[in-house]
Scaffold this motif. Structure first.
Motif, PDB file in Angstrom:
ATOM      1  N   LEU A 191       0.720  -1.370   0.008  1.00 25.10           N
ATOM      2  CA  LEU A 191       0.021  -0.054  -0.070  1.00 25.10           C
ATOM      3  C   LEU A 191       1.058   1.300   0.064  1.00 25.10           C
ATOM      4  O   LEU A 191       0.571   2.093  -0.854  1.00 25.10           O
ATOM      5  CB  LEU A 191      -0.840   0.161   1.145  1.00 25.10           C
ATOM      6  N   ARG A 192       1.913   1.066   0.933  1.00 27.46           N
ATOM      7  CA  ARG A 192       2.816   2.381   0.876  1.00 27.46           C
ATOM      8  C   ARG A 192       3.381   2.761  -0.334  1.00 27.46           C
ATOM      9  O   ARG A 192       3.595   3.778  -0.844  1.00 27.46           O
ATOM     10  CB  ARG A 192       3.869   1.984   2.029  1.00 27.46           C
ATOM     11  N   GLN A 193       3.715   1.344  -1.083  1.00 25.48           N
ATOM     12  CA  GLN A 193       4.529   1.745  -2.283  1.00 25.48           C
ATOM     13  C   GLN A 193       3.596   2.080  -3.325  1.00 25.48           C
ATOM     14  O   GLN A 193       4.063   3.063  -4.426  1.00 25.48           O
ATOM     15  CB  GLN A 193       4.989   0.287  -2.586  1.00 25.48           C
ATOM     16  N   ILE A 194       2.327   1.765  -3.428  1.00 28.12           N
ATOM     17  CA  ILE A 194       1.212   2.297  -4.505  1.00 28.12           C
ATOM     18  C   ILE A 194       1.252   3.701  -4.200  1.00 28.12           C
ATOM     19  O   ILE A 194       1.130   4.417  -5.368  1.00 28.12           O
ATOM     20  CB  ILE A 194      -0.027   1.401  -4.370  1.00 28.12           C
ATOM     21  N   ALA A 195       0.934   4.141  -3.011  1.00 28.54           N
ATOM     22  CA  ALA A 195       0.902   5.755  -2.728  1.00 28.54           C
ATOM     23  C   ALA A 195       1.968   6.442  -2.999  1.00 28.54           C
ATOM     24  O   ALA A 195       2.066   7.366  -3.855  1.00 28.54           O
ATOM     25  CB  ALA A 195       0.708   5.712  -1.307  1.00 28.54           C
ATOM     26  N   VAL A 196       3.273   5.844  -2.862  1.00 25.68           N
ATOM     27  CA  VAL A 196       4.389   6.513  -3.334  1.00 25.68           C
ATOM     28  C   VAL A 196       4.600   6.691  -4.588  1.00 25.68           C
ATOM     29  O   VAL A 196       4.927   7.807  -5.487  1.00 25.68           O
ATOM     30  CB  VAL A 196       5.605   6.072  -2.549  1.00 25.68           C
ATOM     31  N   ARG A 254       4.300   9.791  -9.942  1.00 26.85           N
ATOM     32  CA  ARG A 254       4.027   9.849 -11.175  1.00 26.85           C
ATOM     33  C   ARG A 254       3.265  11.106 -11.335  1.00 26.85           C
ATOM     34  O   ARG A 254       3.148  12.066 -12.126  1.00 26.85           O
ATOM     35  CB  ARG A 254       3.051   8.828 -11.523  1.00 26.85           C
ATOM     36  N   LEU A 255       2.361  11.526 -10.344  1.00 27.98           N
ATOM     37  CA  LEU A 255       1.652  12.816 -10.200  1.00 27.98           C
ATOM     38  C   LEU A 255       2.469  14.006 -10.332  1.00 27.98           C
ATOM     39  O   LEU A 255       2.095  14.930 -11.180  1.00 27.98           O
ATOM     40  CB  LEU A 255       0.562  12.962  -8.977  1.00 27.98           C
ATOM     41  N   PHE A 256       3.572  14.107  -9.630  1.00 26.07           N
ATOM     42  CA  PHE A 256       4.291  15.199  -9.740  1.00 26.07           C
ATOM     43  C   PHE A 256       5.343  15.240 -10.465  1.00 26.07           C
ATOM     44  O   PHE A 256       6.330  16.150 -10.792  1.00 26.07           O
ATOM     45  CB  PHE A 256       4.783  15.566  -8.472  1.00 26.07           C
ATOM     46  N   ALA A 257       5.601  14.090 -11.479  1.00 24.30           N
ATOM     47  CA  ALA A 257       6.759  14.122 -12.367  1.00 24.30           C
ATOM     48  C   ALA A 257       6.332  15.400 -13.279  1.00 24.30           C
ATOM     49  O   ALA A 257       5.544  15.596 -13.830  1.00 24.30           O
ATOM     50  CB  ALA A 257       6.697  12.700 -13.062  1.00 24.30           C
ATOM     51  N   ARG A 258       7.883  15.623 -14.078  1.00 19.22           N
ATOM     52  CA  ARG A 258       7.404  16.723 -15.087  1.00 19.22           C
ATOM     53  C   ARG A 258       6.754  16.531 -16.265  1.00 19.22           C
ATOM     54  O   ARG A 258       5.755  17.034 -16.929  1.00 19.22           O
ATOM     55  CB  ARG A 258       8.874  17.162 -15.561  1.00 19.22           C
TER      56      ARG A 258
END
Length: 107
Positions: free
Chosen positions: A15-20, A25-29
């Protein structure tokens, strides 16, 4: 929570890895997620000084200030003690409280 393969995940490490992974990916350029979750430009930029402050160790004085900002006779917390318990003999329990808070925040 469901993983990228659509299977339910219950293990804490996964779960922790999915969130990370999601936030990376969300904040990648160059992110496809940016189209689904438009977050760029919504919030102001954080200065380098503020970023440094967010990752710097918490001082005893910061902990003390927060502790004394709480009204002393508020309802007890999960430990069944009112804030007064920690405020009154601060010189006795203060170092232990500060160490405990840092341990909790460090995970």
């Amino acid at each position: 929570m469901k993983g990228v393969d659509g299977q339910w995940v219950c293990e804490a490490d996964l779960l922790r890895q999915i969130a990370v992974d999601f936030y990376h990916r969300l904040f990648a350029r160059d992110s496809d997620y940016a189209l689904l979750f438009p977050v760029r430009g919504v919030y102001g930029d954080v200065s380098q000084t503020d970023r440094d402050g967010l990752v710097s160790p918490i001082t005893d004085e910061e902990i003390r200030k927060v502790l004394f900002d709480i009204k002393p006779y508020k309802a007890p917390g999960p430990d069944e003690y009112q804030p007064f318990f920690y405020q009154s003999p601060c010189n006795v329990v203060g170092p232990a409280v500060c160490n405990y808070i840092r341990e909790v925040l460090d995970g």
